[in-house]
Structure formats: C-alpha cells, structure tokens
Design an enzyme around this catalytic site. Sequence first.
Site, PDB file in Angstrom:
ATOM      1  N   TYR A   1     -10.808  -1.722   3.020  1.00  0.00           N
ATOM      2  CA  TYR A   1     -10.008  -1.110   3.673  1.00  0.00           C
ATOM      3  C   TYR A   1     -10.698  -0.955   5.393  1.00  0.00           C
ATOM      4  O   TYR A   1     -11.166  -0.067   5.591  1.00  0.00           O
ATOM      5  CB  TYR A   1      -9.309   0.290   3.789  1.00  0.00           C
ATOM      6  CG  TYR A   1      -7.904   0.828   4.964  1.00  0.00           C
ATOM      7  CD1 TYR A   1      -8.367   0.591   5.972  1.00  0.00           C
ATOM      8  CD2 TYR A   1      -6.810   0.769   3.860  1.00  0.00           C
ATOM      9  CE1 TYR A   1      -7.257   1.543   6.638  1.00  0.00           C
ATOM     10  CE2 TYR A   1      -5.653   0.727   4.683  1.00  0.00           C
ATOM     11  CZ  TYR A   1      -5.803   1.483   6.140  1.00  0.00           C
ATOM     12  OH  TYR A   1      -4.867   2.213   6.860  1.00  0.00           O
TER      13      TYR A   1
ATOM     14  N   GLU B   1       0.826  -1.077   0.064  1.00  0.00           N
ATOM     15  CA  GLU B   1       0.095   0.281   0.437  1.00  0.00           C
ATOM     16  C   GLU B   1       0.681   1.425  -0.082  1.00  0.00           C
ATOM     17  O   GLU B   1       2.075   1.127   0.831  1.00  0.00           O
ATOM     18  CB  GLU B   1      -1.030  -0.026   1.025  1.00  0.00           C
ATOM     19  CG  GLU B   1      -2.004   1.103   1.229  1.00  0.00           C
ATOM     20  CD  GLU B   1      -3.230   0.670   0.132  1.00  0.00           C
ATOM     21  OE1 GLU B   1      -3.595  -0.264  -0.343  1.00  0.00           O
ATOM     22  OE2 GLU B   1      -3.958   1.569   0.556  1.00  0.00           O
TER      23      GLU B   1
ATOM     24  N   ASP C   1      -4.070  11.509   7.848  1.00  0.00           N
ATOM     25  CA  ASP C   1      -2.475  11.142   8.703  1.00  0.00           C
ATOM     26  C   ASP C   1      -1.871  11.908   9.739  1.00  0.00           C
ATOM     27  O   ASP C   1      -2.229  13.266  10.027  1.00  0.00           O
ATOM     28  CB  ASP C   1      -1.568  10.899   7.442  1.00  0.00           C
ATOM     29  CG  ASP C   1      -2.091  10.003   6.598  1.00  0.00           C
ATOM     30  OD1 ASP C   1      -2.093   8.952   7.083  1.00  0.00           O
ATOM     31  OD2 ASP C   1      -2.643  10.616   5.701  1.00  0.00           O
TER      32      ASP C   1
END
Lengths: 268, 395
Positions: free
Chosen positions: A176, A50, A61
């Site tokens: 995911y 990934e 993030d």
Amino acid sequence: MTTRYDAMFARLAAAGEGAFVPFLVLGDPDPATSLDLLFALADGGADALELGIPFSDPVADGPAIQAADLRALAAGARPRDCLGLVAAFRARRPDVPVGLLVYANLVEAPGREAFYAAAAVAGVDSVLVADVPTVEAAPYAAAARAAGVAPVLIAAPNSPDAHLADVARLGAAYTYVVTRTGVTGADERAATGHRALLDRLAGLGAPPALLGFGISSPEHVRAAIAAGAAGAISGSAVVARVESHLGDPAAMRADVLTFVTEMKAATR
Amino acid sequence: MRQSGRFGEFGGCFVPQVLLPALEALEAAFLDSREDPAFAAELDALLRDWAGRPTPLYRCRRIAEGTRARLCLKREDLLHGGAHKTNQVLAQALLARRGGKTRLIAETGAGQHGVATAMAGALFGMTTRIYMGEKDVERQQANVLRMRLLGAEVVAVTQGARTLKDAINEALRDWAGSFETTHYLLGTVAGPHPYPTMVREFQRVIGREARRQVLEAEGRLPDAVVACVGGGSNAMGIFSDFLGDPDVRLVGVEPAGRGLHTAHHGATLRKGRPGVLHGAYSLVLQDEDGQVEESFSIAAGLDYPGVGPEHAHLKATGRAEYVGATDDEAVDAFRRLAEAEGILPAVESAHALAHALKMAAAADRDTVLLVNLSGRGDKDLAQLSGRLGGAGGRP
C-alpha cells in the site's frame, strides 16, 4: 496465501490493465446495506476490495472514514459481524481478493493468533494494520502468515530505504503506497508522481504497489498507473457516496456502482 | 530507532508508517541533546529564571493534625504556568527549535499542558495550535482564555467523547501531515516511543529535587510517594528517582470518578486490559472487542482511557501500586487543603492528596508521606463552584 491476489495481478497483466480497489467500512451504514454495497463494488468491476473494521479511534483516517466508522459502530457493527459480512460476500464471490484494514487494538483484543485465524476462516486474503509500522510489524506479519493471511505494509514518500526494505521483507500480496503524508481523505492534491518510490520498491522486490490516499477521480487512477503502480485504491471518495445517500439505499448502491465503474474504466 | 521504547512488554511505537521517520528523528534529537552540555545549560537556566525552579517542599502544618503522618507537598503548583507541565514543555520546545521546527501542536485535557505549550510557543516565537476536546473547552474556560492570550489557536475537538483522547487523535492526524515543520509536543508519558522515555526524563527533575528536599527536611526518605495518574507524567516525574529505594512505596492515584464499581471512572491501571492506544502497547479501558471506552472524571487532566506504558510495567512488576480516589473524595481533599493550609490544589492533584489523607489517618507509626501537588486549582473554581457552593467558611 496470496493466491487470489496473484491470480488478479496475472489476469490484469495479461489484459494490460491496472487494478482498481475500492474501500468501504464494514457495517456502514448498517449491516444489510453494507453487504449489498460489497456486491455493488464487485458488480461495478472492482478488482479487489479493501474493507475496514470500524474502530473507535481511527487516527490514520480523515473525516469521511472517521464518520463511516462512527456510523457503523452506532449501528452495532462488531468485528465478528464484519467478518460475517466478508464471509457472506465470499460465499458468492469466490475469486475477488478481499483485504482488511484494521487498527492494532482490534487485533490485540482477541489476540493476534485468534484474529488472523478468524479472518482466514471468513475468506480474508490480506490484512493491513494502520497503526503498526515496519518497526513493530514482525510479530503481526508472522501471525498473519501462520494463518494463511497476507500481511500488507505501507510505503510512504518519506520512507527511507531501511523502512522500504522492511516492507519488502515482511509484506505480501501488495504494497500500500500512500501518495502523500497526512491522513486518508479525498482531495484534489492527490500526488501520483511517485516513480522514484515505486522504482525503489521494485528494486527491493516488494509486492506490487497499489497507490492510495486522495484517489478520488479517474484522472488520479490513470496517473497512478502511468507512474508505474499496479493499481489504485480509493477510500474516502467511495465512503462519501455512502454518506451522501443515507436513508436511500437504492440511490446509495447506484452511486457507488457508477463510481466504481468509472474508476475501473480508467485502469484500462 | 536506536532504542526499542519498551518497558517490559509495554510501550513501543504504534503509529502510521508515515510518522515513523518523524519519531526516529525525534528520538535522535532527544538522545543527542542528552550528550550536549549546552542544551542542559539553556534548559536549566530557563527552568530557574523563567519557570521558577526549584519548587519548594512544604510540610503541612494543620491538615494531618491528629495523625502519625507528616505530609510533605512537592509544590509544582508554584511552577510558572501553575503545574508541572512546564518542566517538560520547555525541554521539548528547545528540542523542536534545535530541529528547525517553526510550529508546535499539542493536545490538552485540563488545559494545563495547553497553557504550558502556549507559553513556550510565545517564548520561542513559534506558531502554536492546541487541540482540546469540546467538553474540556466548556469546563476549563479560564485555561482556554489563557491559551488564547498567549497567542495560541485553540481548536475544540468535536469527535468522540470530546475529551483528551479525541484531542490526541486530532493532534496525531495534524502531525501526520505537518511533521516537516511541526513538533508534536505531547504532554504526558504516553504515546509512541520516544515520548514515554523523553517526557519522564524531562519530568525527573521533580523527584530529583524532592528526594534531596525530603532528606533535608526529615532526615530520611519518605515512607511513600503519592501522585495522581492520568497519562502519568507527574507521577513518573516524582517516582523515577525513588525507583531504586525499595523501602519507599510508590502510590499512583487514579480517578475513580463515581466509583470503581461503576462504569464512570478513568482508572485505566486498575480496570484496563492490555492494548494499543495512541502509539503504545499499554493498559486501555476498552470493551471486549477492543473499542476504546470513554473515561469519566471530574478532573479533565485525568479523564483518559489510556496510561503511560511505564506505569503498566511498574504495576506488572509490583514496584508501584495503583489505587483510586473518587470525585467526591477529591473535592473533599480540595476543600480541606484550602481550609487547613491556605492552598488551592488542582482537582487532579487533589486525587493524590485524598489518598494521602487516608494513608495519614491509617498510619500507626511515624510516617512521612511525600505528595506531588502537581498543579494549582484556580482553573477549577468555576467547575467546582457548584459542588463547593454550600461551603460557609470556617466555623
């Protein structure tokens, strides 16, 4: 479109293993080292990769991946360079599935059609757009599929059934599954007891679940697979090993390779 | 979502999946509140008794002397807190309380939205954390002190350009992990749906009052409504009730920094391209790859490389026009309003004033200009003291 992922899941099922999928930011800390690290991931036994294209404003993030994005951007990594790294990896590793993790503006800048076409040419198998949730995902998924790229969507512990149904309807390759709320980051509180969420996804016919967010130790990988996931994704913990060896590419490569090897061993 | 949150092609809800349920709940709370007379009654009472609405409309006496224009200022600078921000902060804080939230987070640029949020946090007894770019912390010390005195925690954001953009990134990251207890009190008409619609509706009071006041004072509608645009909330607030008046020009004034021909500006509507930033498809200052560029302005509250999606739509349809005012023009307007009218405007609002003064000078017939004086300038004194240092007072 999902050929490499399908083959991977079939191979792992036959072997009775889960998948281990490490994440790195392309171009971090510099293009040459980054390419070397992609091979280190594969050499360590990664079942799929990934890979992030660095973005100026990565709101999903935490600090480790933010810093990696900034390092890559400072080293001059542009999206086309990043796809070049994928193509160079693909040329020598024809079977390892490669997924991209990007932000919507990197897709919008060249245009959805052009972005997915370029990704397909580079040998990318799937694309996850971190800030495109199910309510906005349809045109992205359609453009991805038209280019032969699998759209990957996120399922979260707080996702209601309506969102999970969209994930099942729109997504391909894998799902995911985030282990917790918040942003990416390695931590000790990685929750992996998500059998109920995994069961709901399976019941809706969603693509196989890979667990991510906070996965930083072999125990997390074992717990993810024990909970019924098809595998686990580890990002910040891998990226942190890049950061801790800046200026020493040999040590960086060795540390990343060892980490991947240990994490992969926990899938067996 | 019950609504698409689109303005033409712009808007939408571009957030990590984990935040989608929180935004759906916020949209539901917002739409439900509009059907609830008790919500409106409490908000109206607070806006009147605590915040000081309605704010006056003041027709300038001296600054436009010698021109054919009459300059009317909507005095949001007189609102409690010193800027228009208080209007919608009160409304969102009431929504947060109804939703059972105990904590507020917000981003701030100039500090005005942070101050307003800190005031609301104190008023409702909620824990408050304000994210503010480190660069803005340095240039807006007075507001940092005010926020802290009001009981808020101010977090200096050290990532990226260390301005408003980065503060929003950090607030979004916080909210992704805290939405169960926390309301993200976003300060402008940008961000994911429902914020652009919700914040506009909560700022609409500015234009609703101003339209009535200008009709009373002038006996007619204004020829133009002028407001500065960073994210765009004060402009949407004063524009909205004039959208249906086709003869009223709507003029948004962006920060041209050192000039629109330079790389140092924040003129997103004039110079940006379509893209996704902070949850919405809108115009964005970005490079050819889609990396978001750093904006530049003397005004921290306008120093933002994105803009609310409804402005992008109003520009695309031609209903509103967008122009720039440079740092120097804004500082000059600041000084002129102080000296001619005895009012210190926020350096943000001085951008709108600068353009209105140009329009006044160019007016070749009787013209009524309505300017949103969105905030007061006390916060800017330390930063401007260097540039105004040569001022020797009235000759």
